[in-house]
Design a protein around this motif. Structure first.
Motif, short mmCIF file in Angstrom:
data_model
loop_
_atom_site.label_atom_id
_atom_site.label_comp_id
_atom_site.label_asym_id
_atom_site.label_seq_id
_atom_site.Cartn_x
_atom_site.Cartn_y
_atom_site.Cartn_z
N LEU A 159 9.70 21.32 1.10
CA LEU A 159 9.19 20.32 -0.90
C LEU A 159 8.19 19.45 -0.36
O LEU A 159 9.64 18.05 0.00
CB LEU A 159 10.22 21.18 -1.79
CG LEU A 159 10.23 20.63 -3.11
CD1 LEU A 159 9.00 21.53 -3.28
CD2 LEU A 159 11.28 20.31 -3.74
N ALA A 160 7.64 18.84 -1.39
CA ALA A 160 6.92 17.77 -1.66
C ALA A 160 7.69 16.62 -2.30
O ALA A 160 7.86 18.02 -3.80
CB ALA A 160 5.31 17.84 -1.75
N CYS A 161 8.21 15.57 -2.28
CA CYS A 161 8.81 15.01 -3.74
C CYS A 161 8.05 13.82 -3.65
O CYS A 161 8.69 12.68 -3.66
CB CYS A 161 10.22 15.01 -2.93
SG CYS A 161 11.38 16.42 -3.36
N PRO A 162 6.61 14.22 -4.32
CA PRO A 162 5.70 12.23 -4.04
C PRO A 162 6.43 11.16 -5.26
O PRO A 162 6.63 10.09 -5.14
CB PRO A 162 4.56 13.40 -5.38
CG PRO A 162 5.09 14.01 -5.56
CD PRO A 162 6.42 15.10 -5.04
N ASP A 163 7.40 11.91 -6.53
CA ASP A 163 8.14 10.78 -7.02
C ASP A 163 8.68 10.11 -6.54
O ASP A 163 9.95 9.03 -7.12
CB ASP A 163 9.06 11.15 -8.28
CG ASP A 163 7.90 12.15 -9.42
OD1 ASP A 163 6.43 11.97 -9.46
OD2 ASP A 163 7.84 13.20 -10.15
N PHE A 164 9.82 10.17 -6.04
CA PHE A 164 11.18 9.61 -4.50
C PHE A 164 10.38 8.14 -4.18
O PHE A 164 10.89 7.16 -4.80
CB PHE A 164 11.79 10.45 -3.61
CG PHE A 164 12.12 11.84 -4.26
CD1 PHE A 164 11.71 11.93 -5.35
CD2 PHE A 164 12.85 12.22 -3.27
CE1 PHE A 164 13.41 13.45 -5.51
CE2 PHE A 164 13.60 12.94 -3.71
CZ PHE A 164 13.91 13.90 -4.88
N VAL A 165 9.64 7.97 -3.89
CA VAL A 165 9.47 6.67 -2.70
C VAL A 165 9.04 5.78 -4.02
O VAL A 165 9.69 4.79 -4.38
CB VAL A 165 7.89 7.06 -2.29
CG1 VAL A 165 7.39 6.02 -1.57
CG2 VAL A 165 8.49 8.01 -0.81
N PRO A 166 7.80 6.01 -4.74
CA PRO A 166 7.89 5.09 -5.73
C PRO A 166 8.78 4.67 -6.41
O PRO A 166 8.81 3.50 -7.30
CB PRO A 166 6.79 5.43 -6.66
CG PRO A 166 6.44 6.41 -6.07
CD PRO A 166 6.84 7.40 -5.16
N MET A 167 9.76 5.35 -7.18
CA MET A 167 10.93 5.18 -7.81
C MET A 167 12.19 4.23 -6.36
O MET A 167 12.46 3.06 -7.44
CB MET A 167 12.00 6.22 -7.38
CG MET A 167 12.97 6.59 -8.74
SD MET A 167 13.36 8.30 -9.34
CE MET A 167 14.22 8.93 -8.03
N VAL A 168 11.86 4.55 -5.54
CA VAL A 168 12.99 4.11 -4.65
C VAL A 168 12.19 2.01 -4.19
O VAL A 168 12.84 1.50 -4.30
CB VAL A 168 13.03 4.51 -3.18
CG1 VAL A 168 13.54 3.03 -2.00
CG2 VAL A 168 13.81 5.53 -3.03
N GLU A 169 11.42 1.77 -3.95
CA GLU A 169 10.46 0.74 -3.97
C GLU A 169 10.53 0.08 -5.35
O GLU A 169 9.97 -0.95 -4.51
CB GLU A 169 8.36 1.38 -3.39
CG GLU A 169 8.27 2.09 -2.34
CD GLU A 169 8.23 0.63 -1.47
OE1 GLU A 169 7.92 -0.66 -1.73
OE2 GLU A 169 9.18 1.46 -0.51
N SER A 170 10.43 0.89 -6.11
CA SER A 170 10.64 0.03 -8.08
C SER A 170 12.66 -0.06 -8.30
O SER A 170 12.90 -1.18 -8.67
CB SER A 170 10.21 0.27 -8.98
OG SER A 170 11.03 2.22 -9.01
N GLY A 171 12.77 0.61 -7.37
CA GLY A 171 14.46 -0.35 -7.07
C GLY A 171 15.44 1.02 -7.99
O GLY A 171 16.50 0.23 -7.39
N ARG B 221 0.87 -0.91 0.21
CA ARG B 221 0.62 0.35 0.04
C ARG B 221 0.32 1.06 -0.09
O ARG B 221 0.51 2.41 0.45
CB ARG B 221 -0.82 -0.22 1.49
CG ARG B 221 -2.06 -1.00 1.29
CD ARG B 221 -2.51 -1.37 2.57
NE ARG B 221 -2.27 -1.43 3.96
CZ ARG B 221 -2.64 -1.63 4.64
NH1 ARG B 221 -4.27 -1.60 4.71
NH2 ARG B 221 -2.11 -2.19 5.55
N CYS B 222 2.21 1.12 -0.21
CA CYS B 222 2.95 2.19 -0.63
C CYS B 222 2.60 2.69 -1.55
O CYS B 222 2.70 2.70 -2.63
CB CYS B 222 4.55 1.72 -0.51
SG CYS B 222 5.54 2.81 0.03
N PRO B 223 3.30 3.84 -1.75
CA PRO B 223 3.31 5.60 -0.93
C PRO B 223 2.24 5.57 0.17
O PRO B 223 1.29 5.44 -0.48
CB PRO B 223 4.02 5.85 -1.23
CG PRO B 223 3.27 6.12 -2.73
CD PRO B 223 3.06 4.71 -3.25
#
Length: 273
Positions: free
Chosen positions: A142-154, A39-41
């Motif tokens: 500053l919100a950086c919404p693209d970071f977590v999905p990128m990390v979770e995808s490796g 269920r991340c992020p």
């Protein structure tokens, strides 16, 4: 009591940056980590949803008789920490206050940047924590919404990671003279090299893991709950999502055997104690 494990929760793999520091500073302590990668992020989710999911993670760990809870997720910390502290009979530590303290220790010009998920930034948790300690601090978040999905995808490095990091941090870098940047999400240290490159060497990057682990050590020591014997602890890692993705990231970050990662389905919690 001293033999019980420390519980660590996160929305995904980001909390491993905190777990790594706990393992370094408290090498005898046993950890049980659960990451809600399915269920991340948590950042874009409504507050009520984050609270519900966090309590599901907590109940999973309470069944395993933990002696302390570490909320290694900034969004969950912002929305649930005080409620958890008031309702649990074990110590609870979040990552926001430790991160704020670390930043104030190192800033020279009192201009501090904070990057995090939408939920963490909108909560104003970091500005509140920083101003509670020093009201003269200038905070630029500053919100950086693209970071977590990128990390979770490796994706942790390479041209794509650099492009995303550079584009996301452009408003902060171009308009404010910060000398300190708080990584207000435990996923972000996995992108630390790219963030440092983009922001420049003159900006000190703060990850809350080290200070959080220090606080855990202090609390357990004061309460006489530190493990007193000699052992090489066997940690447990659980994920609600795909085991392989979790294993690959965890193996690289923790530099340890991750063959024991297990998948778990969390139970819905109706009453939060």
């Amino acid at each position: 009591m001293t033999n019980q494990p420390i519980g660590v929760i996160d929305s995904g793999v980001g909390g491993l940056t905190v777990a790594s520091e706990l393992m370094r500073q408290l090498p005898k302590e046993r950890l049980i980590y659960v990451g809600d990668t399915l269920r991340c992020p948590y950042g874009p989710r409504p507050k009520e949803e984050v609270i519900a999911y966090t309590w599901e993670l907590v109940h999973f760990l309470l069944k395993r008789n933990i002696k302390m809870l570490v909320v290694a997720c900034n969004t969950a910390t912002a929305f649930t920490l005080e409620d958890l502290k008031s309702k649990l009979d074990i110590p609870v530590v979040g990552v926001i206050q430790p991160g704020a303290r670390s930043a104030i220790k190192v800033t020279k010009n009192n201009k501090i940047g904070v990057i995090g998920t939408e939920g963490t930034i909108h909560s104003r948790a970091y500005p509140d924590a920083l101003h509670h300690i020093n009201s003269t601090i200038e905070v630029y978040d500053l919100a950086c919404p693209d970071f977590v999905p990128m990390v979770e995808s490796g994706v942790l490095s390479g041209s794509h990671a650099m492009q995303v990091v550079e584009g996301s941090l452009k408003p902060l870098k171009n308009h404010f003279e910060i000398d300190t940047l708080i990584l207000g999400c435990t996923h972000y240290p996995l992108l630390r090299d790219a963030i440092q490159t983009v922001m420049g060497e003159h900006v000190t990057i703060i990850s809350s893991g080290e200070e959080t682990a220090r606080e855990v050590s202090t609390i357990l020591g004061y309460q006489k709950k530190l493990f007193q014997g000699n052992r090489k602890p066997r940690h447990e890692f659980y994920t609600t999502g795909k085991i392989e993705v979790f294993q690959n990231i965890a193996r690289d970050w923790l530099q340890t055997d991750m063959n024991q990662v297990r998948r778990v389905e969390l139970e819905e919690v109706v009453n939060y104690l």
